[in-house]
Design an enzyme around this catalytic site. Structure first.
Site, PDB file in Angstrom:
ATOM      1  N   LYS A 187       0.840  -1.200   0.000  1.00 48.80           N
ATOM      2  CA  LYS A 187       0.000   0.000   0.000  1.00 48.80           C
ATOM      3  C   LYS A 187       0.874   1.249   0.000  1.00 48.80           C
ATOM      4  O   LYS A 187       1.931   1.282   0.644  1.00 48.80           O
ATOM      5  CB  LYS A 187      -0.895  -0.036   1.240  1.00 48.80           C
ATOM      6  CG  LYS A 187      -1.882   1.096   1.384  1.00 48.80           C
ATOM      7  CD  LYS A 187      -2.725   0.871   2.642  1.00 48.80           C
ATOM      8  CE  LYS A 187      -3.718   1.975   2.876  1.00 48.80           C
ATOM      9  NZ  LYS A 187      -4.536   1.732   4.095  1.00 48.80           N
ATOM     10  N   SER A 263      -9.120   2.577   3.093  1.00 43.81           N
ATOM     11  CA  SER A 263      -8.194   3.226   2.189  1.00 43.81           C
ATOM     12  C   SER A 263      -7.256   2.253   1.467  1.00 43.81           C
ATOM     13  O   SER A 263      -6.483   2.677   0.609  1.00 43.81           O
ATOM     14  CB  SER A 263      -7.337   4.236   2.976  1.00 43.81           C
ATOM     15  OG  SER A 263      -6.574   3.578   3.971  1.00 43.81           O
ATOM     16  N   SER A 287     -10.060   0.092   6.980  1.00 42.32           N
ATOM     17  CA  SER A 287      -9.335   0.261   5.711  1.00 42.32           C
ATOM     18  C   SER A 287      -8.821  -1.030   5.100  1.00 42.32           C
ATOM     19  O   SER A 287      -8.350  -1.023   3.962  1.00 42.32           O
ATOM     20  CB  SER A 287      -8.168   1.239   5.906  1.00 42.32           C
ATOM     21  OG  SER A 287      -8.663   2.543   6.075  1.00 42.32           O
TER      22      SER A 287
END
Length: 450
Positions: A187, A263, A287
């Site tokens: 990520k 996210s 997330s």
């Protein structure tokens, strides 16, 4: 939640234009059966040479198969086929993996959908090479990416260098590490040494860390091959909608223009679309769990400290590092590789990682107590989602678990609590408003100003 409306285009250093306009054009091309544009310029010459790296000692690779063995993702009229076999329509190929006669029945696209166990078995049998896996998976990403926008950038040189090392391990019959030759993504909120990390904000865009985060270094140490950085499609991970000014929209793999959750948006979409088996995410307020749910893959938020987190989060230690994968077993293996105490995280648990995957079959839910809240005392839940969760609850009951329906005492105050605590978590970002407000997420700016 406001609709996905795309902010500004991404920076010029990105491997693909990430503007909402281009994403919409790519989606239109998908539904019209049109020719898709290349998602980014051709790699430099040294990457071209790396992509043609031979694999002596292995059977002829899948990547070399003629187009005649590939099943097209559109019918004779140029219309996309319906999603089948647990693959999203955006993923293109609709055929499930078939491993027969040394893999000769496998479509090259299927490689990206193989799990860790399958890949390791093919490597040991010398029916597939880690180099071929990197080549095939990167080629798949290049083809699918304009439709979903799950990647911030690719790292083919890093992946191929690791692949060559892993290939040598299997060719020489050495003992492979836990994730030897297994692709993974990181990520874009995690530090990656020498690889641009934007942290999903114009404020930090262009940052090139000089160290790897602990989860990254441990995946490398376990033999993994980093394919690239996935979108954190929410500025600094602040919301659950998969859109950010510097990355644009990350589209749900099951429906273009729909929210993919955030996210860890790119990680969930990448797992669903066959971008390899392992995708790292982080979870403070959903997330990992939201993208896994929205994209139809597996993800969980590990116990805090199980996987070391660095730098320490700014949200009262709410952020946990964890996996997004297509199977529980792959998530267990990835967690095992990342887990364990680390000197950079004083909250990391001292217990060494266990062989989580090895415990899956022997594990029993009989007698386990599970607290279940259908709405946390305040949330509006779609009836279709509520029914799906209810079916899952019944499965746990059939396995012998004891389900206790509860409602937290703070339930009705949930919306007010998040409106109070979330701005406090991000209050330190207020100092950036004078210079960057016009390049930041308008919702994020409004939250800080309120």
């Amino acid at each position: 939640q406001r609709p996905l409306n795309g902010s500004g285009p991404a920076g010029p250093d990105r491997p693909a234009a990430r503007s909402a306009k281009r994403a919409d054009q790519a989606g239109l091309a998908l539904h019209q059966g049109a020719v898709r544009p290349k998602p980014w310029p051709s790699p430099p010459k040294d990457s071209d040479e790396a992509f043609s790296y031979p694999s002596p000692g292995f059977a002829k690779g899948y990547c070399a198969f003629p187009a005649s063995v590939k099943e097209k993702s559109c019918d004779s009229a140029g219309n996309p086929k319906l999603a089948r076999h647990g693959r999203p329509l955006q993923a293109g190929n609709c055929r499930p993996p078939r491993l027969q006669d040394g893999g000769s029945e496998m479509n090259p696209d299927d490689i990206g959908f193989l799990g860790v166990r399958d890949l390791m078995g093919l490597y040991r049998a010398r029916k597939l090479s880690p180099v071929e896996v990197v080549q095939a998976t990167l080629a798949r990403i290049e083809r699918i990416e304009p439709r979903v926008n799950a990647m911030m950038r690719l790292t083919p040189e890093i992946a191929l260098t690791a692949a060559k090392r892993s290939e040598t391990v299997f060719m020489q019959r050495e003992t492979p590490r836990l994730l030897e030759g297994i692709p993974f993504t990181i990520k874009d909120l995690q530090h990656t040494k020498g690889v641009q990390t934007d942290f999903a904000s114009a404020v930090t865009q262009g940052t090139i860390p000089d160290v790897d985060a602990p989860c990254v270094s441990r995946l490398y140490a376990a033999g993994g091959m980093m394919l690239g950085k996935t979108t954190s499609a929410a500025e600094w991970g602040w919301k659950g909608v998969s859109e950010a000014p510097i990355s644009g929209i990350t589209h749900n793999p099951w429906g273009h223009g729909l929210n993919a959750g955030a996210s860890s948006s790119g990680a969930g979409v990448g797992a669903a679309c066959g971008y390899g088996p392992l995708h790292q995410g982080g979870d403070g307020a959903g997330s990992i769990r939201m993208p896994a749910h929205f994209s139809g893959v597996y993800g969980f938020k590990p116990t805090h400290g199980r996987v070391a987190s660095w730098p320490m989060s700014n949200n009262e230690l709410a952020t946990h590092i964890g996996p997004l994968t297509r199977s529980v077993e792959d998530a267990a293996l990835m967690t095992e590789a990342m887990a364990g105490p680390h000197p950079w995280d004083y909250t990391s648990l001292e217990a060494p990682p266990q062989h989580y995957a090895g415990q899956l079959k022997a594990a029993s839910m009989r007698g386990k107590r599970i607290a279940y809240s259908p709405d946390l005392g305040h949330a509006r839940v779609d009836p279709e989602v509520a029914e799906a969760v209810a079916r899952a609850i019944r499965v746990f009951e059939e396995m012998g678990a004891i389900i206790e329906e509860v409602s937290p005492p703070w339930g009705k105050l949930g919306p007010e609590l998040i409106r109070f605590f979330w701005p406090a978590v991000y209050a330190g970002r207020v100092e950036y408003l004078p210079q960057f407000a016009n390049r930041m997420d308008p919702g994020f700016v409004a939250m800080l100003r309120d």
